[in-house]
Design a protein around this motif. Structure first.
Motif, PDB file in Angstrom:
ATOM      1  N   PHE A  92       0.810  -1.204   0.000  1.00  0.00           N
ATOM      2  CA  PHE A  92       0.000   0.000   0.000  1.00  0.00           C
ATOM      3  C   PHE A  92       0.853   1.269   0.000  1.00  0.00           C
ATOM      4  N   PHE A  93       2.060   1.191  -0.527  1.00  0.00           N
ATOM      5  CA  PHE A  93       2.961   2.332  -0.571  1.00  0.00           C
ATOM      6  C   PHE A  93       2.325   3.563  -1.216  1.00  0.00           C
ATOM      7  N   PRO A  94       1.634   3.441  -2.354  1.00  0.00           N
ATOM      8  CA  PRO A  94       1.028   4.644  -2.950  1.00  0.00           C
ATOM      9  C   PRO A  94       0.017   5.325  -2.027  1.00  0.00           C
ATOM     10  N   VAL A  95      -0.752   4.540  -1.301  1.00  0.00           N
ATOM     11  CA  VAL A  95      -1.758   5.116  -0.401  1.00  0.00           C
ATOM     12  C   VAL A  95      -1.073   5.867   0.730  1.00  0.00           C
ATOM     13  N   PHE A  96      -0.058   5.237   1.353  1.00  0.00           N
ATOM     14  CA  PHE A  96       0.665   5.890   2.444  1.00  0.00           C
ATOM     15  C   PHE A  96       1.403   7.124   1.943  1.00  0.00           C
ATOM     16  N   TRP A  97       1.991   7.036   0.769  1.00  0.00           N
ATOM     17  CA  TRP A  97       2.734   8.168   0.223  1.00  0.00           C
ATOM     18  C   TRP A  97       1.792   9.357  -0.006  1.00  0.00           C
ATOM     19  N   TYR A  98       0.626   9.096  -0.604  1.00  0.00           N
ATOM     20  CA  TYR A  98      -0.331  10.171  -0.874  1.00  0.00           C
ATOM     21  C   TYR A  98      -0.825  10.798   0.431  1.00  0.00           C
ATOM     22  N   HIS A  99      -1.089   9.977   1.432  1.00  0.00           N
ATOM     23  CA  HIS A  99      -1.536  10.505   2.719  1.00  0.00           C
ATOM     24  C   HIS A  99      -0.459  11.400   3.329  1.00  0.00           C
ATOM     25  N   ASP A 100       0.793  10.975   3.293  1.00  0.00           N
ATOM     26  CA  ASP A 100       1.887  11.804   3.819  1.00  0.00           C
ATOM     27  C   ASP A 100       2.037  13.091   3.013  1.00  0.00           C
ATOM     28  N   TYR A 101       1.870  12.986   1.697  1.00  0.00           N
ATOM     29  CA  TYR A 101       1.978  14.160   0.834  1.00  0.00           C
ATOM     30  C   TYR A 101       0.917  15.198   1.189  1.00  0.00           C
ATOM     31  N   VAL A 102      -0.312  14.763   1.332  1.00  0.00           N
ATOM     32  CA  VAL A 102      -1.406  15.676   1.664  1.00  0.00           C
ATOM     33  C   VAL A 102      -1.196  16.260   3.065  1.00  0.00           C
ATOM     34  N   SER A 103      -0.742  15.431   4.006  1.00  0.00           N
ATOM     35  CA  SER A 103      -0.497  15.926   5.366  1.00  0.00           C
ATOM     36  C   SER A 103       0.565  17.016   5.361  1.00  0.00           C
ATOM     37  N   ARG A 104       1.656  16.794   4.622  1.00  0.00           N
ATOM     38  CA  ARG A 104       2.714  17.798   4.556  1.00  0.00           C
ATOM     39  C   ARG A 104       2.233  19.060   3.832  1.00  0.00           C
ATOM     40  N   LYS A 105       1.408  18.879   2.814  1.00  0.00           N
ATOM     41  CA  LYS A 105       0.925  20.011   2.027  1.00  0.00           C
ATOM     42  C   LYS A 105       0.083  20.954   2.871  1.00  0.00           C
ATOM     43  N   TYR A 106      -0.811  20.404   3.667  1.00  0.00           N
ATOM     44  CA  TYR A 106      -1.717  21.236   4.443  1.00  0.00           C
ATOM     45  C   TYR A 106      -1.187  21.567   5.836  1.00  0.00           C
ATOM     46  N   ALA A 107      -0.118  20.910   6.270  1.00  0.00           N
ATOM     47  CA  ALA A 107       0.443  21.197   7.594  1.00  0.00           C
ATOM     48  C   ALA A 107       1.109  22.565   7.620  1.00  0.00           C
ATOM     49  N   ASN A 108       1.627  23.038   6.504  1.00  0.00           N
ATOM     50  CA  ASN A 108       2.338  24.311   6.455  1.00  0.00           C
ATOM     51  C   ASN A 108       1.403  25.503   6.292  1.00  0.00           C
ATOM     52  N   GLN A 109       0.153  25.255   5.990  1.00  0.00           N
ATOM     53  CA  GLN A 109      -0.783  26.352   5.792  1.00  0.00           C
ATOM     54  C   GLN A 109      -1.430  26.724   7.124  1.00  0.00           C
ATOM     55  N   PRO A 110      -1.738  28.012   7.307  1.00  0.00           N
ATOM     56  CA  PRO A 110      -2.401  28.405   8.557  1.00  0.00           C
ATOM     57  C   PRO A 110      -3.817  27.840   8.615  1.00  0.00           C
ATOM     58  N   ALA A 111      -4.291  27.665   9.811  1.00  0.00           N
ATOM     59  CA  ALA A 111      -5.630  27.103   9.998  1.00  0.00           C
ATOM     60  C   ALA A 111      -6.683  28.088   9.496  1.00  0.00           C
ATOM     61  N   ARG A 112      -7.695  27.538   8.828  1.00  0.00           N
ATOM     62  CA  ARG A 112      -8.776  28.369   8.320  1.00  0.00           C
ATOM     63  C   ARG A 112     -10.086  27.832   8.855  1.00  0.00           C
ATOM     64  N   ILE A 113     -11.002  28.732   9.062  1.00  0.00           N
ATOM     65  CA  ILE A 113     -12.344  28.335   9.460  1.00  0.00           C
ATOM     66  C   ILE A 113     -13.296  28.890   8.414  1.00  0.00           C
ATOM     67  N   VAL A 114     -14.079  28.017   7.844  1.00  0.00           N
ATOM     68  CA  VAL A 114     -15.041  28.426   6.833  1.00  0.00           C
ATOM     69  C   VAL A 114     -16.427  28.335   7.460  1.00  0.00           C
ATOM     70  N   LEU A 115     -17.103  29.453   7.534  1.00  0.00           N
ATOM     71  CA  LEU A 115     -18.446  29.486   8.093  1.00  0.00           C
ATOM     72  C   LEU A 115     -19.448  29.507   6.953  1.00  0.00           C
ATOM     73  N   LYS A 116     -20.356  28.559   6.993  1.00  0.00           N
ATOM     74  CA  LYS A 116     -21.365  28.471   5.941  1.00  0.00           C
ATOM     75  C   LYS A 116     -22.730  28.806   6.544  1.00  0.00           C
ATOM     76  N   ASN A 117     -23.606  29.255   5.699  1.00  0.00           N
ATOM     77  CA  ASN A 117     -24.983  29.581   6.088  1.00  0.00           C
ATOM     78  C   ASN A 117     -25.018  30.600   7.228  1.00  0.00           C
ATOM     79  N   MET A 118     -24.225  31.615   7.097  1.00  0.00           N
ATOM     80  CA  MET A 118     -24.164  32.641   8.136  1.00  0.00           C
ATOM     81  C   MET A 118     -25.002  33.859   7.751  1.00  0.00           C
ATOM     82  N   GLY A 119     -26.248  33.655   7.559  1.00  0.00           N
ATOM     83  CA  GLY A 119     -27.176  34.749   7.339  1.00  0.00           C
ATOM     84  C   GLY A 119     -26.880  35.536   6.076  1.00  0.00           C
ATOM     85  N   GLY A 120     -27.339  36.750   6.065  1.00  0.00           N
ATOM     86  CA  GLY A 120     -27.110  37.613   4.919  1.00  0.00           C
ATOM     87  C   GLY A 120     -28.285  37.620   3.976  1.00  0.00           C
TER      88      GLY A 120
END
Length: 174
Positions: A92-120
């Protein structure tokens, strides 16, 4: 059944490692010295060279000889290491590699909060009195859940039986 599974695993490792190792060694030998270890004619060339009194005097010839000598011990060392590998990680090397890739990709980005259905889109038309009542009701303490009295009954029954048992044991009655 477990012995059979272990033997099949050992055979699988043996065949897989042997094929991979000799493929890799033949690539190295062919790249550096244009020598194919699986063909007889190349071995005959070495035999004729050695029979004719050939002398090894260059660094590349020493490296070639060292490589030939280390082929068998290298295979045994690699076979020993291959038996220790986790085959689930290999398969399952491709699966583990992709998971590590995605984890590293999003680990360096600041945390975001997306609020949906917030009136308006819908504006509530409330009177000041309704707004005040809503605010007061949200701040009022909520009604607490009543404790389960059944658990207290069970606990007290257990304590009584435990106490009676200890009294009986201390008095010596069996």
């Amino acid at each position: 059944m477990k012995k059979l599974a272990n033997h099949l695993k050992l055979i699988f490792i043996f065949v897989g490692w042997t094929v991979f190792y000799f493929w890799f060694i033949s690539l190295i030998m062919n790249y550096f010295w244009h020598f194919n270890i699986l063909e007889k004619r190349y071995w005959l060339i070495i035999s004729k060279f050695w029979s004719a009194g050939g002398v090894i005097d260059q660094l590349s010839e020493y490296m070639f000889l060292l490589m030939l000598v280390l082929i068998i011990p290298g295979w045994f060392f690699g076979f020993k290491k291959a038996r220790q590998l986790s085959y689930v990680r290999i398969i399952f090397f491709p699966v583990f590699w992709y998971h590590d890739y995605v984890s590293r990709k999003y680990a360096n980005q600041p945390a975001r909060i997306v609020l949906k259905n917030m009136g308006g889109s819908k504006v509530k038309n409330q009177t000041p009195q309704q707004m005040m009542e809503e605010m007061i009701s949200s701040r009022m303490p909520k009604e607490k859940k009543k404790k389960d009295l059944n658990s207290n009954k069970i606990r007290s029954n257990f304590e009584q039986k435990n106490r009676k048992f200890h009294e009986k044991m201390e008095s010596g009655d069996n």
